[in-house]
Every structure is written in structure tokens, then in C-alpha cells.
Design an enzyme around this catalytic site. Structure first.
Site, short mmCIF file in Angstrom:
data_model
loop_
_atom_site.label_atom_id
_atom_site.label_comp_id
_atom_site.label_asym_id
_atom_site.label_seq_id
_atom_site.Cartn_x
_atom_site.Cartn_y
_atom_site.Cartn_z
N TRP A 162 0.80 -1.08 -0.28
CA TRP A 162 0.16 0.23 -0.17
C TRP A 162 0.59 0.96 -0.12
O TRP A 162 0.15 2.23 -0.63
CB TRP A 162 -0.49 -0.21 0.94
CG TRP A 162 -1.44 1.32 1.36
CD1 TRP A 162 -3.76 1.65 0.58
CD2 TRP A 162 -1.42 2.26 1.84
NE1 TRP A 162 -3.60 3.00 0.83
CE2 TRP A 162 -2.93 3.15 1.96
CE3 TRP A 162 -0.21 2.61 2.97
CZ2 TRP A 162 -2.27 4.23 2.62
CZ3 TRP A 162 -0.08 4.03 3.63
CH2 TRP A 162 -1.38 4.98 3.26
N HIS A 163 1.86 1.03 0.61
CA HIS A 163 2.72 2.69 0.56
C HIS A 163 3.46 2.40 -0.87
O HIS A 163 4.27 4.29 -0.59
CB HIS A 163 3.75 2.20 1.84
CG HIS A 163 3.55 2.44 3.44
ND1 HIS A 163 3.13 1.74 3.87
CD2 HIS A 163 3.38 3.46 4.39
CE1 HIS A 163 2.13 1.89 5.18
NE2 HIS A 163 2.85 2.99 5.18
N GLY A 164 3.67 1.57 -1.29
CA GLY A 164 4.45 2.12 -2.60
C GLY A 164 5.10 1.05 -3.15
O GLY A 164 4.84 -0.02 -3.39
N PHE A 203 1.72 8.44 -0.66
CA PHE A 203 1.37 7.13 -1.13
C PHE A 203 0.34 6.60 -1.55
O PHE A 203 -0.31 5.82 -1.48
CB PHE A 203 1.49 6.48 0.63
CG PHE A 203 3.02 6.30 1.04
CD1 PHE A 203 3.87 6.04 0.21
CD2 PHE A 203 3.26 7.05 2.39
CE1 PHE A 203 5.53 5.91 0.61
CE2 PHE A 203 4.32 6.70 2.70
CZ PHE A 203 6.05 6.29 1.61
#
Length: 498
Positions: A323-325, A498
Site C-alpha cells: 500500500w505504501h508504494g 502514498f
């Protein structure tokens, strides 16, 4: 538009507050919500007008699906709506955030030649997509009702949480926008909002942005860093990311309070945690809540045996990393966090005084648990901050090379901040050879101050326990003025990515 910008503080915010309260004063409640949504869209589109089209399409698509669910009469149609909602939102997110990452790896593994699109990542897409996904899931499962378009638009676009969270739920936001008592100006809430916002602003501008200077340089010079430089750079990044995201969360809560809207707490002193599991109960709390509610529990949670619980826990952190990248570094970071939490859940080693559901076989003192937690979180940030896996592993190599080439002085020399100007001039005139040592002293002093602040009361405790006396108001004023005159034109929030 940044919270820490002149246009936001001296133009956008006053205009939005005035419009909101004036319209509500004359009981133009629907007009007030529409005005707030319109200003929020201006706030979002200020970065790039192209972003407006993206968020509007996302909002219209989800609202249409919510409307169609009014006509759902069978389990089958509800299930079709659920699948459609999940595919629409995750497909939307995949295209803008993961398309190039996916096909780049397909090309690498299968020697194909898919063209990459190099898509510009819209700001906050992960946040507003998850926010709407939670609503659509509950809507299709019969847990949420259909709302008016103005209510839904205000819920999604409310600018304090639009770009970097917290990830809010419709159950905690829509009732507030409908509550007439919250539409009247509340002096106490407004005052607390100013304190929240100012403390968050200070965290961001005075601490996070200053620490970012040596951190950015250090991660650009991974091949040359020695052991001391690597250790201090990662420690500086540990403090930077905390003050950056915690500062944003404080400002978001403060802005919400100025509008008499309560946003959920996203940080609760995570660096005081004595286990990695506890840290994740305190860090980015609304993201953890989302994954627990919409991933962990639907997968079976802890109800289907130990092996299934381990798998479910791992999946939560694997997906959290992704999800963060769109980068393997984030996957590695999430995997490391998941394995550490699984270790805590196994109950082999516990921390004295912790609330354990299952008694651990061995116990260690709290201070030892804190050292373990803080150290491993620092090490995991090598993955989180590095541009690629090679650079992350290089940082690990630097630590265990146990060499000192004096590169730390080059890193510290980047601390050429305005607050140091007069002292630097005096040293240049009297003891020019000591200037490199002075930069290092400033760097270390900033790290010590950062660590000291994290041991004290957090913003929530300060706001609700500290009376608004003359001394405290003066302290808040100093932080605000100092932050405003320190604004940087290149400053941005880490979680904007993000």
C-alpha cells in the site's frame, strides 16, 4: 496546497472557515457542505488540475454504485455489487499506482516488452480510495445506508484528511456533518484546534524538514557512508518520518476541530512501544484499523487456528507494505514488520507488564523490549527509505563494515540552517577550523532534542491536560511564528507519496 504554506494559512483557511460558519449561521446547511466540498476540491486541485478529474471520477463511480445498491434485492446482486466495488476501487488504484511496477516486473521475469506508461501518481489516491472502499464494502453488505450526494462528497473530500489521512470511516464522519449542534462556532474546540495545528506545524517545519536535509544527502551517498554516518542518518530518518507524519496528523485533527469536526487519532506515541505489535497499535492507527476490519477479519482473523492466524497477520503487513508504494523496498519493509509481529504473537518472549492474551514463556524488562522494538524499526526503515533494494542492502553493509572514514562530517555539514547563521559567522571569524565540529554538534543536538521530545507528553495529552494560560499561549505563538518564517518552498509531506 500544503498545510505549511502561506497561501493555505493566510488565504485558504480563513476563507473556508468564514464561508462555513457564515452559511451555517444563516442555516444554509446544505450550501455550507457544498461550499466546504468545493473549497476542498480547490485545495486538492491546487497541486495539479489533472488530479481533480481523477478524484471526481472516483467519487462519481462509487456514488453511482452506492445508488444502484438501493435496488439490490437478492444476495446475488449484493455480491455482484461488492465484487464490482472492490474491482473498481482496486483497479483504479492499480492503474495509477502499480501499473508500471507490475509490467516492469513482468518484462523482467518473462522477457516481454510491455510498454510502461510512467503515470503521474495522484496525491493521496491510496487514502481516498481506501476511504471509499470501506464505505462501498459496508454498503454492499448492508451495513451502510445510502447518503445524499452532497454528504458523500463532503465526506470524501474534507480537506484536513484528504491527502494523507487519517483514513476515516463514514460512521464517524457523516453523522457529524448532519449534526446541527456541530455547525455552530465552538470557541473551546477552535482554541484546541489552533494548539493541535501549531504543534503539528512545528513538528513538520522545525524538526522533520530540518532532519530531512542530512537524511536526503545520506541516502544519496549510500556507497560512501561509513558506520557512524549510516547510524546517525537512519536515526535522523526515524525521527523525520515520525515528526512528518505525526505533524500532519496533528494538523489534520486541529483543522477538523476548527470546523467542530472530530477526526480519529492516528498516532499515540508509537516510539514508546515495547514490542513491534504494540508499535503498530500506536502508529498509523487508522490504516491498521482498515486492514484489520477489511482484510484480517474476513480472512478468518484468529478464529481458524495458529497457522491461519500467522498467515492472516503476514498478509496484513505484506499488503500494508505494498500500500505504501510500488517498489520491492516497501514489500520488504512490510514483510519485515509482519515477521516481527508474528514473533510477538507466538508468545515465546513477552515484555513485563504487557497485556498478553496468552502468557509468554519468557519475559524481558520493558527497557529491553523498547530497545529491541526501536532498533528493529530503525533497521526496517533502510528498506522504507531507499530507492531500491541495492541501496537498502548497501546501508546494512555500511553498518556492519565497522569503518570510520570521517564521512559523518560531510553529512553534518548539510546542517547549514538559518538558525545557525550567527554562530557560524562567529566561528568563521574566530575558530574556522572548528566549523566542521560545530555542524556535527548541531546535528547531534537536534537528534537529542528530537529524542527528548518523544519521551514527553504527546500532542493529545498536551492539548487536553495543559490549561490555556498566558505562558502556554506565548509558547504556542512562538512556535507558530518561528514555523511560518521557516517555511520552505520545497517542503512536502512524506506520506503525500502514498
Amino acid at each position: 496546497m500544503l498545510f505549511n504554506s502561506y497561501i493555505f494559512i493566510f488565504l485558504f483557511l480563513p476563507l473556508t472557515l468564514l464561508g462555513w460558519y457564515i452559511l451555517n449561521y444563516f442555516k444554509k446547511y446544505e450550501a455550507a457542505k457544498l461550499f466546504l466540498a468545493g473549497m476542498s476540491l480547490w485545495f486538492y486541485g491546487y497541486f495539479n488540475s489533472y488530479y481533480l478529474l481523477i478524484i471526481v471520477v472516483s467519487i462519481l463511480g462509487n456514488y453511482l454504485l452506492s445508488y444502484l445498491m438501493k435496488f439490490s434485492r437478492t444476495v446475488l446482486t449484493s455480491r455482484i455489487g461488492l465484487i464490482t466495488g472492490i474491482l473498481f476501487n482496486l483497479g483504479f488504484l492499480f492503474y495509477f499506482k502499480y501499473y508500471d511496477f507490475f509490467f516492469e516486473n513482468i518484462n523482467l521475469v518473462f522477457h516481454t516488452n510491455f510498454n510502461l506508461k510512467y503515470i503521474l501518481l495522484p496525491l493521496g489516491i491510496s487514502f481516498f480510495t481506501f476511504q471509499q472502499l470501506s464505505f462501498i464494502i459496508d454498503r454492499c453488505t448492508g451495513k451502510a445506508e445510502h447518503y445524499s450526494f452532497i454528504n458523500y462528497l463532503t465526506f470524501v473530500t474534507f480537506f484536513p484528511q484528504l491527502i494523507a489521512g487519517p483514513i476515516v470511516l463514514y460512521t464517524e464522519m457523516m453523522p457529524q456533518f448532519e449534526d446541527v449542534t456541530k455547525k455552530r462556532f465552538n470557541a473551546d474546540s477552535f482554541a484546541k484546534g489552533i494548539v493541535f495545528f501549531t504543534i503539528g506545524l512545528g513538528k513538520k517545519v522545525l524538526l522533520a524538514d530540518t532532519l530531512a536535509i542530512p537524511v536526503n544527502y545520506g541516502f544519496e551517498q549510500t556507497q560512501f557512508l561509513d558506520t557512524p554516518a549510516t547510524l546517525l542518518v537512519i536515526l535522523a530518518y526515524t525521527f523525520e518520518i515520525y515528526f512528518d507524519f505525526s505533524g500532519y496528523s496533528d494538523m489534520a485533527i486541529g483543522l477538523g476541530k476548527m470546523f467542530n469536526i472530530e477526526l480519529p487519532v492516528n498516532f499515540n506515541s508509537p516510539y514508546k512501544a515495547c514490542s513491534v505489535k504494540e508499535l503498530w497499535q500506536r502508529w498509523h492507527m487508522t490504516l491498521s484499523r482498515f486492514f484489520i476490519q477489511y482484510v484480517y477479519i474476513p480472512l478468518g482473523g484468529s478464529r481458524k487456528g495458529k497457522l491461519r492466524t500467522i498467515f492472516n497477520t503476514f498478509m496484513v503487513f505484506f499488503l500494508s507494505g505494498l500500500w505504501h508504494g510500488a517498489n520491492w523496498t516497501y514489500v520488504a519493509w512490510g514483510t519485515m514488520q509482519g515477521l516481527l509481529v508474528i514473533w510477538d504473537n507466538l508468545g515465546i518472549v513477552g515484555v513485563e507488564g504487557s497485556n498478553e492474551k496468552v502468557p509468554a514463556k519468557f519475559h524481558i524488562p520493558k527497557w529491553m523490549g523498547w530497545i529491541f522494538t526501536f532498533t528493529f524499526f530503525n533497521l526496517s526503515l533502510f528498506f522504507f527509505r531507499s530507492d531500491n533494494m541495492a541501496n537498502a542492502f548497501q546501508m546494512f553493509k555500511n553498518i556492519f563494515a565497522f569503518k570510520n572514514t570521517g564521512y559523518l562530517y560531510k553529512v553534518a555539514a548539510k546542517m547549514d540552517i538559518p538558525e545557525f547563521y550567527l554562530i557560524k559567522q562567529v566561528i568563521n571569524l574566530t575558530m574556522p577550523d572548528m566549523l566542521t565540529f560545530a555542524y556535527l554538534a548541531v546535528f547531534i543536538l537536534l537528534l537529542v532534542i528530537s529524542g527528548f521530545i518523544l519521551t514527553r507528553k504527546n500532542t493529545m495529552q498536551i492539548v487536553y491536560e495543559q490549561p490555556l494560560n498566558r505562558g502556554f499561549c506565548l509558547w504556542i505563538t512562538v512556535i507558530f511564528v518561528w514555523s511560518v518564517i521557516s517555511f520552505s518552498q520545497v517542503s512536502t509531506f512524506i506520506y503525500f507519496n502514498f
